[in-house]
Design an enzyme around this catalytic site. Structure first.
Site, PDB file in Angstrom:
ATOM      1  N   ARG A   1       0.784  -1.555  -0.262  1.00 54.21           N
ATOM      2  CA  ARG A   1      -0.177  -0.038   0.090  1.00 54.21           C
ATOM      3  C   ARG A   1       0.405   1.124  -0.206  1.00 54.21           C
ATOM      4  O   ARG A   1       1.794   1.422   0.259  1.00 54.21           O
ATOM      5  CB  ARG A   1      -1.110  -0.638   1.285  1.00 54.21           C
ATOM      6  CG  ARG A   1      -2.010  -1.114   1.390  1.00 54.21           C
ATOM      7  CD  ARG A   1      -2.749  -1.753  -0.119  1.00 54.21           C
ATOM      8  NE  ARG A   1      -3.525  -0.145   0.033  1.00 54.21           N
ATOM      9  CZ  ARG A   1      -5.100   0.235   0.089  1.00 54.21           C
ATOM     10  NH1 ARG A   1      -5.072  -0.739   1.263  1.00 54.21           N
ATOM     11  NH2 ARG A   1      -5.299   0.749   0.161  1.00 54.21           N
TER      12      ARG A   1
ATOM     13  N   GLU B   1      -3.419   7.989  -5.781  1.00 55.58           N
ATOM     14  CA  GLU B   1      -3.194   7.161  -7.293  1.00 55.58           C
ATOM     15  C   GLU B   1      -4.209   7.687  -8.379  1.00 55.58           C
ATOM     16  O   GLU B   1      -5.080   7.880  -7.715  1.00 55.58           O
ATOM     17  CB  GLU B   1      -2.831   5.821  -6.918  1.00 55.58           C
ATOM     18  CG  GLU B   1      -1.662   4.544  -6.156  1.00 55.58           C
ATOM     19  CD  GLU B   1      -2.421   3.571  -5.770  1.00 55.58           C
ATOM     20  OE1 GLU B   1      -0.986   2.585  -5.869  1.00 55.58           O
ATOM     21  OE2 GLU B   1      -2.915   3.414  -6.040  1.00 55.58           O
TER      22      GLU B   1
ATOM     23  N   HIS C   1       0.470  -0.117  -9.454  1.00 50.80           N
ATOM     24  CA  HIS C   1      -0.767  -0.865  -9.335  1.00 50.80           C
ATOM     25  C   HIS C   1      -1.004  -1.732  -9.433  1.00 50.80           C
ATOM     26  O   HIS C   1      -2.389  -2.036 -10.060  1.00 50.80           O
ATOM     27  CB  HIS C   1      -1.815   0.353  -9.108  1.00 50.80           C
ATOM     28  CG  HIS C   1      -1.832  -0.547  -7.078  1.00 50.80           C
ATOM     29  ND1 HIS C   1      -3.011   0.351  -6.173  1.00 50.80           N
ATOM     30  CD2 HIS C   1      -2.238  -1.535  -7.016  1.00 50.80           C
ATOM     31  CE1 HIS C   1      -2.980  -0.197  -5.183  1.00 50.80           C
ATOM     32  NE2 HIS C   1      -3.329  -1.528  -5.094  1.00 50.80           N
TER      33      HIS C   1
END
Length: 320
Positions: A236, A265, A287
């Site tokens: 994370r 993000e 990601h």
């Protein structure tokens, strides 16, 4: 009886190739490709079931959804939901579990191997013509190190951390599982946090983002790293102080870094990591550690199973 309304707030967060079957009970199905935070309250106002991956479902939106009975999170992390507010209303929050047990560890080691063997640096140099200019069959512009015999520090002892450890042992690495920061005595299978920082050649994070883990690694922790380790984060954004990581890499405190996640993000143009993008010892992926085709399909199947179980009165994967 009115059919329950299911609202999926951000279908585009799953691959378009992913098969998402309809739940096996009568329902109205409303799908949004994506939902901005300001749109959530209006879109869930008449929902009985909400599905979200990254669209935030906060207390105000929950308060304005009187029919809401289930928030099904299409991910493992549930920080996008005000779980306490949902619990206070008797709303079930469920999440996805153990679907990424192959994809995240594999991506973790793809990043480790790419840095440890300077794969991207050598590829870029070949593209620039360096191989054609070499006076022999190979050249040694960038470091290449084996994994065998090195020490891997793992922060996070859940399913993913354990799967990473299994792969590491297959490479002949020594594995250290870290105690939680600020604690000791978790047992003989754990190593003090500060010792892991001092003695690891590679440090990889597999922890949830909680108040206790935010900026788990920051400037004081980088200062302890005696072996200039690689830092890998496929967990994370927010576990590592990003500005401090940039300073540590540029200052030579660490030997390289590879991240699949950032605090915001997508990252803005002025994110600290953007100044590292031309470095051969830094990798940033968008990601996608979780996003193998097999893993996303497993997630989608489990998501609908969670919805069906909750609507049948036997909720599973309940959070909070």
């Amino acid at each position: 009886m009115t059919k329950p309304r299911i609202v999926f707030l951000d279908r585009d967060t799953l691959s378009p190739e992913t098969r998402l079957r309809a739940p096996a009970f009568e329902h109205d199905w409303v799908v949004h490709d994506r939902t901005a935070p300001a749109e959530v309250a209006q879109r869930i106002a008449e929902a009985d079931i909400v599905i979200t991956n990254k669209a935030p479902v906060r207390a105000e939106a929950i308060a304005g959804a009187p029919r809401l009975k289930l928030i099904a999170v299409a991910a493992t992390g549930t920080d996008v939901v005000d779980v306490a507010a949902a619990k206070a209303r008797g709303i079930v929050v469920s999440n996805i579990r153990n679907y990424a047990v192959n994809t995240v560890p594999e991506h973790t080691f793809a990043l480790i191997l790419a840095l440890r063997r300077s794969i991207l640096a050598y590829h870029a140099s070949v593209a620039r013509g360096r191989w054609r200019e070499a006076a022999q069959f190979c050249y040694f512009d960038y470091p290449i190190r084996d994994l065998a015999g090195s020490t891997l520090g793992i922060i996070g002892d859940g399913v993913l951390g354990k799967a990473v450890a299994d792969i590491a042992r297959g490479f002949g690495m020594t594995v250290l599982f870290s105690d939680y920061k600020g604690t000791t005595g978790m047992g003989p299978l754990y190593t003090p946090f500060e010792t892991v920082l001092r003695t690891s050649d590679i440090i990889t994070l597999h922890s949830p983002l909680l108040p206790s883990t935010r900026n788990l690694i920051a400037a004081p922790e980088f200062a302890l790293m005696q072996k200039r380790p690689l830092i890998i984060n496929t967990a994370r954004g927010g576990l590592v102080d990003e500005a401090a990581l940039v300073a540590a890499l540029e200052g030579g405190q660490i030997g390289g870094a590879a991240f699949d996640v950032v605090t915001q993000e997508p990252p803005p143009a002025d994110h600290p990591f953007m100044r590292l993008m031309e470095r051969p010892d830094f990798i940033l992926t968008p990601h996608i550690a979780w996003a193998s085709s097999e893993a996303i399909q497993g997630l989608a199947d489990q998501l609908i199973e969670n919805v069906e179980a909750a609507w049948a009165g036997a909720p599973r994967n309940v959070v909070g």
